[in-house]
Design an enzyme around this catalytic site. Structure first.
Site, PDB file in Angstrom:
ATOM      1  N   THR A 102       0.807  -1.235   0.000  1.00  0.00           N
ATOM      2  CA  THR A 102       0.000   0.000   0.000  1.00  0.00           C
ATOM      3  C   THR A 102       0.836   1.279   0.000  1.00  0.00           C
ATOM      4  O   THR A 102       0.605   2.171  -0.813  1.00  0.00           O
ATOM      5  CB  THR A 102      -1.021  -0.019   1.153  1.00  0.00           C
ATOM      6  OG1 THR A 102      -1.981  -1.036   0.883  1.00  0.00           O
ATOM      7  CG2 THR A 102      -1.737   1.323   1.308  1.00  0.00           C
TER       8      THR A 102
ATOM      9  N   GLY B 256      -0.277   5.285  -7.991  1.00  0.00           N
ATOM     10  CA  GLY B 256      -1.579   5.552  -8.596  1.00  0.00           C
ATOM     11  C   GLY B 256      -2.622   5.618  -7.493  1.00  0.00           C
ATOM     12  O   GLY B 256      -2.363   5.221  -6.351  1.00  0.00           O
ATOM     13  N   GLY B 257      -3.772   6.079  -7.816  1.00  0.00           N
ATOM     14  CA  GLY B 257      -4.695   6.486  -6.787  1.00  0.00           C
ATOM     15  C   GLY B 257      -5.849   5.562  -6.530  1.00  0.00           C
ATOM     16  O   GLY B 257      -5.739   4.348  -6.627  1.00  0.00           O
TER      17      GLY B 257
ATOM     18  N   GLU C 287      -6.328   7.241 -15.910  1.00  0.00           N
ATOM     19  CA  GLU C 287      -5.344   6.175 -16.140  1.00  0.00           C
ATOM     20  C   GLU C 287      -5.874   5.242 -17.210  1.00  0.00           C
ATOM     21  O   GLU C 287      -7.026   5.359 -17.649  1.00  0.00           O
ATOM     22  CB  GLU C 287      -5.021   5.451 -14.822  1.00  0.00           C
ATOM     23  CG  GLU C 287      -4.199   6.335 -13.887  1.00  0.00           C
ATOM     24  CD  GLU C 287      -3.980   5.754 -12.501  1.00  0.00           C
ATOM     25  OE1 GLU C 287      -4.296   4.575 -12.274  1.00  0.00           O
ATOM     26  OE2 GLU C 287      -3.508   6.507 -11.636  1.00  0.00           O
TER      27      GLU C 287
ATOM     28  N   HIS D 117       2.716  -4.723 -14.656  1.00  0.00           N
ATOM     29  CA  HIS D 117       2.626  -3.283 -14.907  1.00  0.00           C
ATOM     30  C   HIS D 117       3.530  -2.967 -16.083  1.00  0.00           C
ATOM     31  O   HIS D 117       4.668  -3.428 -16.142  1.00  0.00           O
ATOM     32  CB  HIS D 117       3.060  -2.502 -13.663  1.00  0.00           C
ATOM     33  CG  HIS D 117       2.666  -1.057 -13.728  1.00  0.00           C
ATOM     34  ND1 HIS D 117       3.285  -0.154 -14.564  1.00  0.00           N
ATOM     35  CD2 HIS D 117       1.703  -0.363 -13.075  1.00  0.00           C
ATOM     36  CE1 HIS D 117       2.710   1.028 -14.415  1.00  0.00           C
ATOM     37  NE2 HIS D 117       1.746   0.928 -13.511  1.00  0.00           N
TER      38      HIS D 117
ATOM     39  N   HIS E  61       3.042  -7.124 -10.996  1.00  0.00           N
ATOM     40  CA  HIS E  61       2.521  -5.995 -10.207  1.00  0.00           C
ATOM     41  C   HIS E  61       1.395  -6.411  -9.279  1.00  0.00           C
ATOM     42  O   HIS E  61       1.356  -5.996  -8.130  1.00  0.00           O
ATOM     43  CB  HIS E  61       2.045  -4.934 -11.191  1.00  0.00           C
ATOM     44  CG  HIS E  61       1.585  -3.651 -10.568  1.00  0.00           C
ATOM     45  ND1 HIS E  61       2.379  -2.918  -9.710  1.00  0.00           N
ATOM     46  CD2 HIS E  61       0.423  -2.947 -10.700  1.00  0.00           C
ATOM     47  CE1 HIS E  61       1.721  -1.824  -9.329  1.00  0.00           C
ATOM     48  NE2 HIS E  61       0.533  -1.834  -9.899  1.00  0.00           N
TER      49      HIS E  61
END
Ligand code: SIN
Length: 497
Positions: free
Chosen positions: A39, A44-45, A110, A224, A328
């Site tokens: 975390t 990225g959000g 994104e 990723h 990822h």
């Protein structure tokens, strides 16, 4: 009820806070320090704040289409419907998301999102900010925290989970509980290239497998697309492409458009495979060009990436930087219902460890922090009526028997974690063949058979990685058609390091 939550990423922290606020007696156990794991690394959000023309329905549709037809519509519906409440909760718990001058939340875009609906914090430090705020809350709550403990196994009796066995200070300790919520994340350390920290060895999934819980979709591993092609791996957020950065081949061509009309903002699996193929064809990494964004915007919007790339000797404001895909996120995991319940009574799972059905064969960017918050809260809410009876610790201090020590020496001669990671990267990675999967499965099984009864933390981790590697290769071999992140090629699939 007495509840053990194992894991202190967004899912574990959320579950622990909710369970405690609901009146349960909560012990939060974590492998490293409180708030470690994946975390705090998340750049990225959190997806789920809707501007004009956008809505939970559109977010659900993007999520389902990224999932390549294998996401569960009911789970996706829960994710997008509960999302707004959970984002509001994060704000109420002190998470400072980035805001526009008028005070509204700044929304980013994104890959594979049809709208800008992603909130960030500190530009590219979203996970770190969430972790900071939730850890602060946990420290103030009536939650017992046990750090630096390794999950050895679930304690199962009469078909029900009654607690955990952990390795702590060199000894085994049993911690009893009426229910256990696992939130230990994924198993990125299965691969030679990964964005995951060293502790991501799939301990919770392995424990669930040994306990007989249903674990599914392990063949769906998300790579990723853009990780700095220099060791150690460092993520270059998808948001950088969302802001306009492009991917270039050796001739300066935006080659991803050959694979998908959305180019750099196509679903992750497509972009990752396009990069891997192009890098193999040209014999060196492809380049991510963010120079058009300018030094000022890059340092303001992506302060962490700006700092780290400069520390590594790259000036991304002046020239493109080399990037490569890396493991990822694990879409599969412990199968759960919409409230985090596993197939094993007394066992819940939330976050990356869980297969809730929201990701299908390929996760939509920035849905994972959201999933952790949504399903961490739901798992806590499903625990049942609170009781107040305290349950005792039980300790067992075991030592290696002579026979186990001999077997340990055998394993050391035959096995290295790097060998397993390279095997998985080469044969159970981005581009797979049936022959490569079968070869990998045979090797993994031989390595497992030669393994010792694990005693040290490293041996437990190795055993967990081998168990999940076997389950992953086996699941991939069983799925005979390409879908989402599981991609079979007919040509040789080795893509090199
Ligand atoms: C990123 O910043 O690209 C990662 C976001 C995610 O994995 O959802």
């Amino acid at each position: 009820m007495n509840i053990v939550v194992f894991g202190s990423g967004i899912a574990g922290l959320t579950a622990a806070l909710h369970a405690s606020e609901d009146g349960h007696i909560v012990t939060l156990v974590t492998k490293g320090a409180l708030g470690g794991g994946c975390t705090p690394l998340a750049q990225g959000g959190v997806a789920g704040v809707y501007g004009p023309g956008d809505s939970p329905t559109v977010h659900a549709s993007d999520t389902l289409s990224a999932g390549a037809g294998l996401a569960d519509a009911a789970a996706v519906d829960v994710l997008v419907q509960d999302g707004a409440v959970r984002i509001a909760e994060l704000i109420a718990r002190g998470v400072a998301f980035d805001r526009a001058p008028d005070g509204s939340l700044l929304l980013g875009r994104e890959a594979a999102h049809s709208h800008a609906r992603i909130v960030h914090a500190g530009g590219d430090a979203t996970g770190a900010e969430i972790s900071r705020a939730l850890v602060a809350q946990v420290r103030q709550a009536a939650i017992e925290v046990i750090e630096h403990a390794f999950l050895v196994d679930l304690v199962v009796d009469g078909g029900r989970v009654h607690g955990i066995r952990m390795l702590r200070h060199g000894g085994l300790v049993d911690l009893e509980a009426d229910a256990v919520i696992l939130a230990t994340g994924g198993a990125g350390q299965l691969y030679a290239h990964t964005t995951n920290p060293l502790g991501a060895t799939g301990d919770g999934i392995a424990a669930a497998l040994r306990a007989g819980a249903a674990v599914t979709d392990l063949e769906f591993v998300q790579f990723h697309p853009t990780v700095l092609a220099a060791r150690p791996a460092f993520l270059i957020s998808e948001a950088v492409r969302g802001e306009g950065a492009t991917l270039l081949d050796d001739e300066g061509r935006r080659f991803v458009f050959d694979s998908h009309p959305d180019g750099e903002l196509a679903p992750r699996d497509i972009v990752s495979r396009a990069i891997a193929r192009q890098a193999a064809a040209q014999g060196r990494p492809v380049q991510l060009d963010a120079t058009m964004l300018g030094a000022e915007r890059l340092s303001a919007r992506f302060p962490t990436i700006d700092r780290v790339t400069r520390e590594r000797g790259f000036d991304w404001a002046r020239e493109p930087i080399p990037v490569t895909p890396a493991a990822h996120y694990l879409m599969g995991g412990i199968a759960t219902d919409l409230d985090g319940r596993s197939s094993l009574p007394g066992l819940f799972a939330a976050g990356e460890i869980a297969r809730t059905g929201v990701h299908g064969a390929n996760r939509l960017a920035s849905n994972s922090l959201l999933e952790g918050a949504v399903f961490g809260a739901r798992a806590a809410a499903a625990l049942g009526a609170p009781t107040r009876a305290a349950l005792p610790f039980r300790s067992h201090f075991l030592s290696l028997s002579a026979a186990q020590s001999d077997r340990k020496r055998d394993l050391n001669e035959q096995f290295s974690r790097e060998q397993l990671q390279q095997l998985m990267w080469d044969h159970v990675g981005l581009l797979r063949t049936q022959a490569g999967l079968a070869e990998a499965l045979g090797t993994i099984r031989a390595l497992r058979a030669a393994g010792p009864v694990p005693a040290t933390l490293a041996e437990h981790e190795d055993a967990n990685l081998l168990l999940i590697a076997e389950a992953t290769a086996s699941a991939a071999l069983t799925r005979t058609e390409s879908v989402g992140a599981h991609h079979l090629t007919v040509a040789p699939a080795l893509i090199g390091a």
